[in-house]
Motif scaffolding. Structure first.
Motif, PDB file in Angstrom:
ATOM      1  N   SER A  40      34.484  29.987 100.242  1.00 25.88           N
ATOM      2  CA  SER A  40      33.630  30.625 101.198  1.00 25.88           C
ATOM      3  C   SER A  40      32.327  31.543 100.677  1.00 25.88           C
ATOM      4  O   SER A  40      32.599  32.333 101.458  1.00 25.88           O
ATOM      5  N   ILE A  41      32.674  30.390 100.293  1.00 27.47           N
ATOM      6  CA  ILE A  41      31.438  32.067  98.646  1.00 27.47           C
ATOM      7  C   ILE A  41      30.078  31.294  99.298  1.00 27.47           C
ATOM      8  O   ILE A  41      29.058  31.742  98.457  1.00 27.47           O
ATOM      9  N   ASN A  42      30.400  29.973  99.320  1.00 32.85           N
ATOM     10  CA  ASN A  42      28.716  29.220  99.628  1.00 32.85           C
ATOM     11  C   ASN A  42      27.507  29.868 100.854  1.00 32.85           C
ATOM     12  O   ASN A  42      26.521  29.843 100.233  1.00 32.85           O
ATOM     13  N   ARG A  43      28.150  29.880 101.489  1.00 36.30           N
ATOM     14  CA  ARG A  43      27.661  30.939 102.889  1.00 36.30           C
ATOM     15  C   ARG A  43      27.856  31.940 103.421  1.00 36.30           C
ATOM     16  O   ARG A  43      29.293  32.113 103.396  1.00 36.30           O
ATOM     17  N   LEU A  44      26.866  32.719 103.834  1.00 39.57           N
ATOM     18  CA  LEU A  44      27.464  34.586 103.755  1.00 39.57           C
ATOM     19  C   LEU A  44      28.020  34.537 104.909  1.00 39.57           C
ATOM     20  O   LEU A  44      28.504  34.919 105.093  1.00 39.57           O
ATOM     21  N   PRO A  45      27.939  33.434 106.015  1.00 36.49           N
ATOM     22  CA  PRO A  45      28.094  33.381 107.405  1.00 36.49           C
ATOM     23  C   PRO A  45      29.510  32.974 107.112  1.00 36.49           C
ATOM     24  O   PRO A  45      30.266  33.853 107.671  1.00 36.49           O
ATOM     25  N   ALA A  49      32.882  35.394 107.843  1.00 37.06           N
ATOM     26  CA  ALA A  49      33.986  34.581 109.246  1.00 37.06           C
ATOM     27  C   ALA A  49      35.169  34.719 108.517  1.00 37.06           C
ATOM     28  O   ALA A  49      36.454  34.750 109.510  1.00 37.06           O
ATOM     29  N   ALA A  50      35.207  33.968 107.455  1.00 41.34           N
ATOM     30  CA  ALA A  50      36.819  33.895 106.421  1.00 41.34           C
ATOM     31  C   ALA A  50      37.628  35.530 106.501  1.00 41.34           C
ATOM     32  O   ALA A  50      38.320  35.488 106.666  1.00 41.34           O
ATOM     33  N   GLY A  51      35.748  36.360 106.266  1.00 37.59           N
ATOM     34  CA  GLY A  51      36.981  38.024 106.191  1.00 37.59           C
ATOM     35  C   GLY A  51      37.671  38.707 107.088  1.00 37.59           C
ATOM     36  O   GLY A  51      38.674  39.065 106.926  1.00 37.59           O
ATOM     37  N   PRO A  81      28.996  37.640  98.000  1.00 35.91           N
ATOM     38  CA  PRO A  81      29.783  37.045  99.365  1.00 35.91           C
ATOM     39  C   PRO A  81      31.216  37.668  99.562  1.00 35.91           C
ATOM     40  O   PRO A  81      31.281  37.753 100.261  1.00 35.91           O
ATOM     41  N   ALA A  82      31.702  38.686  98.016  1.00 34.59           N
ATOM     42  CA  ALA A  82      33.140  39.329  98.125  1.00 34.59           C
ATOM     43  C   ALA A  82      32.593  40.449  99.106  1.00 34.59           C
ATOM     44  O   ALA A  82      33.202  40.906  99.829  1.00 34.59           O
ATOM     45  N   PRO A 293      22.806  40.879 105.780  1.00 37.81           N
ATOM     46  CA  PRO A 293      20.972  40.802 104.848  1.00 37.81           C
ATOM     47  C   PRO A 293      21.273  41.450 103.611  1.00 37.81           C
ATOM     48  O   PRO A 293      20.540  41.028 102.929  1.00 37.81           O
ATOM     49  N   THR A 294      21.873  42.800 103.208  1.00 33.01           N
ATOM     50  CA  THR A 294      21.790  43.387 102.339  1.00 33.01           C
ATOM     51  C   THR A 294      22.524  43.606 101.436  1.00 33.01           C
ATOM     52  O   THR A 294      22.841  44.263 100.633  1.00 33.01           O
ATOM     53  N   VAL A 295      23.736  42.264 101.806  1.00 33.32           N
ATOM     54  CA  VAL A 295      24.747  42.418 100.219  1.00 33.32           C
ATOM     55  C   VAL A 295      24.183  42.206  99.256  1.00 33.32           C
ATOM     56  O   VAL A 295      25.353  42.994  97.800  1.00 33.32           O
TER      57      VAL A 295
END
Length: 574
Positions: A40-45, A49-51, A81-82, A293-295
């Motif tokens: 789940s690291i390619n796209r932030l949304p 959702a995975a989190g 992503p983390a 958006p600030t990650v």
């Protein structure tokens, strides 16, 4: 006094229930959850959702934090992503708090009863561990009922009223108390649920409850940061970023606290507990969405605050042995497999360097072999100690077998590294001190054996990783071919001695010792096939094809068949 003791025991039961759910789910679905997060690291949304999903399943944002920090520490995931996963984990915790406040009293005895039956009847299986999770979920629901029952008499106590009256709605003070409460219960979920119960019982006012909820979020961030202390700087950045986001949430909500409390007080149709849980859900959701958006900026800030410290003492350090995964055997075994394969890669490199010494007597290659053997020893000791810390009683049968396979291969690879270093010493003694060199034919034969040995090492590591039965059969066939070739080349060397080849006479003892060492190495490398074919299937292998080099004598063929059919303990199986 008894009433207070009942309340404390109910809180302890709530914490224990969340712990049981977390460990049970991780033992059953740990590998799948790890795979979900890693993909789940390619796209932030998707990471967000995975989190949410993983945290809702394991009932703990701290467990999700441990997984995310381990990924970043091992270089499997970038920091941005983390941090997104951690924001999703905060929303997941708020969602579960909302679910657990529904009237689920009828579900608690059903879950506990079914969970005990599953756990006691099939304790070492995935179904048994799933029953463990059912028990924990039932205990959580039961603990919430006990907390409500124990809190009601406390409301009549003058001392307790004075104690909670000291919390006057000062946001910073209340947040600090809430953080301490979350750290004491080791769960922000437990702290929020307890806060909602206290607000419903009238022990605390709504402004105080809001401060405690915000503080509980901060407390979970502090816990995650403390738990990451054993990680690398890269892993600690995840926990630091999550904590900074929660502190930013406190700063953002401070100016809005009084208008918000006034508006909530006007909502007469909602109970205090529902208002607290609703605020927790809305606050975490809005905070995380605003900060999503600030990650990438937060990732840069955390990298500046926690730079990587490069420590090079000349010895390799383990990369994949994540201590936070020790409570989940399936995850810990996966880490040990990766580190053991890394040892195999080092042994592979040692073999390549040994061939350079064999052909050209390069001093740099000899030094590299000795350095690599030190790395092999260091990683072997790390894997051995890591496996020793995995709780064996919590392992399923398949995990216990895998545990034995890993330790056996690690031992064999460590012995292989020592053997290659001894071979290097023999080569350098003869070629440097005695100025001896192999005959052209003898060197060609040793190179052929070396190439086959290297191929068998790589096939053996592949079989260990995949557990492929066809590959295991092929590995045993290659072991037999190697044994046949070893005998033929030894006989060919004796034949050259009878022909009075001077170089063969000078290097005779070294030549035969190297062949014997390669035979020993080959046994180490092929041992992984026996774990895959542990049902006696190896007995059919001798009939599958003949040796490609020459048809062996019938007596020799029978000896080879015995070598394949009767595996022995340890690396030497024939």
């Amino acid at each position: 006094m008894l009433t207070l003791l009942n309340l404390l025991s109910a809180i302890a039961l709530l914490v224990w229930g969340t712990h049981i759910v977390r460990t049970g789910i991780l033992r059953v679905f740990g590998s799948q959850l790890r795979r979900i997060l890693s993909h789940s690291i390619n796209r932030l949304p998707l990471a967000f959702a995975a989190g949410i999903g993983v945290t809702a399943l394991v009932q703990s944002s701290n467990a999700t934090a441990l997984l995310a920090t381990s990924f970043v520490s091992q270089g499997l995931m970038a920091l941005a992503p983390a941090l997104t996963i951690m924001l999703g984990a905060d929303v997941g915790t708020a969602l579960m708090a909302r679910v657990l406040t529904f009237d689920l009293s009828w579900l608690s005895p059903l879950l506990i009863f079914a969970g005990v039956l599953l756990f006691l009847s099939r304790k070492q299986t995935r179904i048994g561990q799933l029953g463990r999770a059912f028990i924990g979920l039932g205990l959580i629901i039961l603990a919430l009922q006990l907390i409500v029952a124990a809190a009601l008499p406390i409301t009549e106590s003058r001392g307790i009223k004075v104690l909670f009256a000291s919390l006057t709605g000062d946001l910073l003070l209340d947040a600090m108390v809430g953080a301490l409460l979350a750290m004491a219960t080791y769960s922000s979920l437990a702290a929020v649920l307890l806060t909602a119960t206290l607000a419903s019982a009238g022990l605390i006012s709504l402004p105080v409850a809001i401060g405690l909820v915000i503080g509980a979020n901060i407390g979970s961030g502090v816990l995650a940061f403390l738990n990451s202390s054993m990680q690398s700087a890269a892993g600690r950045r995840v926990a630091l970023g999550s904590l900074l986001y929660k502190l930013l949430g406190l700063l953002l909500v401070s100016p809005l606290l009084h208008p918000l409390v006034n508006w909530m007080n006007e909502q007469q149709t909602f109970e205090a507990a529902n208002l607290v849980i609703g605020f927790h859900l809305v606050y975490n959701t809005l905070r995380c969405l605003l900060m999503l958006p600030t990650v990438r900026w937060m990732a840069r800030l955390c990298t500046l605050l926690l730079p990587e410290k490069h420590l090079d003492n000349g010895v390799a350090r383990p990369r994949h042995l994540d201590r936070s995964a020790l409570e989940t055997p399936s995850l810990a075994l996966s880490n040990a497999v990766r580190e053991t394969l890394r040892i195999g890669d080092l042994v592979d490199h040692m073999l390549v360097r040994l061939q350079e010494v064999l052909q050209r007597d390069e001093q740099a290659s000899g030094q590299e072999i000795r350095r690599l053997d030190d790395d092999v020893d260091a990683l072997y000791n790390a894997v051995k100690l890591y496996l020793a810390q995995i709780p064996r009683e919590a392992m399923a049968d398949a995990d216990a077998r895998r545990w034995a396979e890993i330790i056996e291969l690690a031992v064999n690879l460590e012995h292989a590294g020592d053997t290659i270093e001894h071979m290097l010493g023999k080569l350098q003694h003869h070629k440097t001190a005695r100025r001896h060199s192999f005959s052209e034919k003898g060197l060609e034969e040793l190179n052929e054996m070396h190439e086959q040995l290297l191929a068998n090492l790589r096939l053996g590591l592949s079989v260990f990783l995949s557990g492929d039965r066809q590959g295991a059969r092929q590995l045993l066939r290659e072991k037999r071919r190697f044994r046949v070739r070893e005998r033929r080349l030894a006989h060919a060397h004796v034949e050259r001695l009878s022909q009075q080849v001077v170089q063969s006479i000078e290097t005779s003892s070294l030549h035969l010792e190297l062949i014997a060492d390669m035979k020993r190495l080959n046994s180490f490398f092929c041992s992984s096939a026996y774990a895959v074919l542990e049902d006696g299937e190896t007995g059919a292998l001798p009939s599958e094809g003949a040796d490609p080099f020459s048809p062996p004598h019938p007596a020799q063929d029978a000896a080879d068949a015995a070598d394949v059919e009767t595996p022995k303990a340890g690396g030497e199986r024939g």
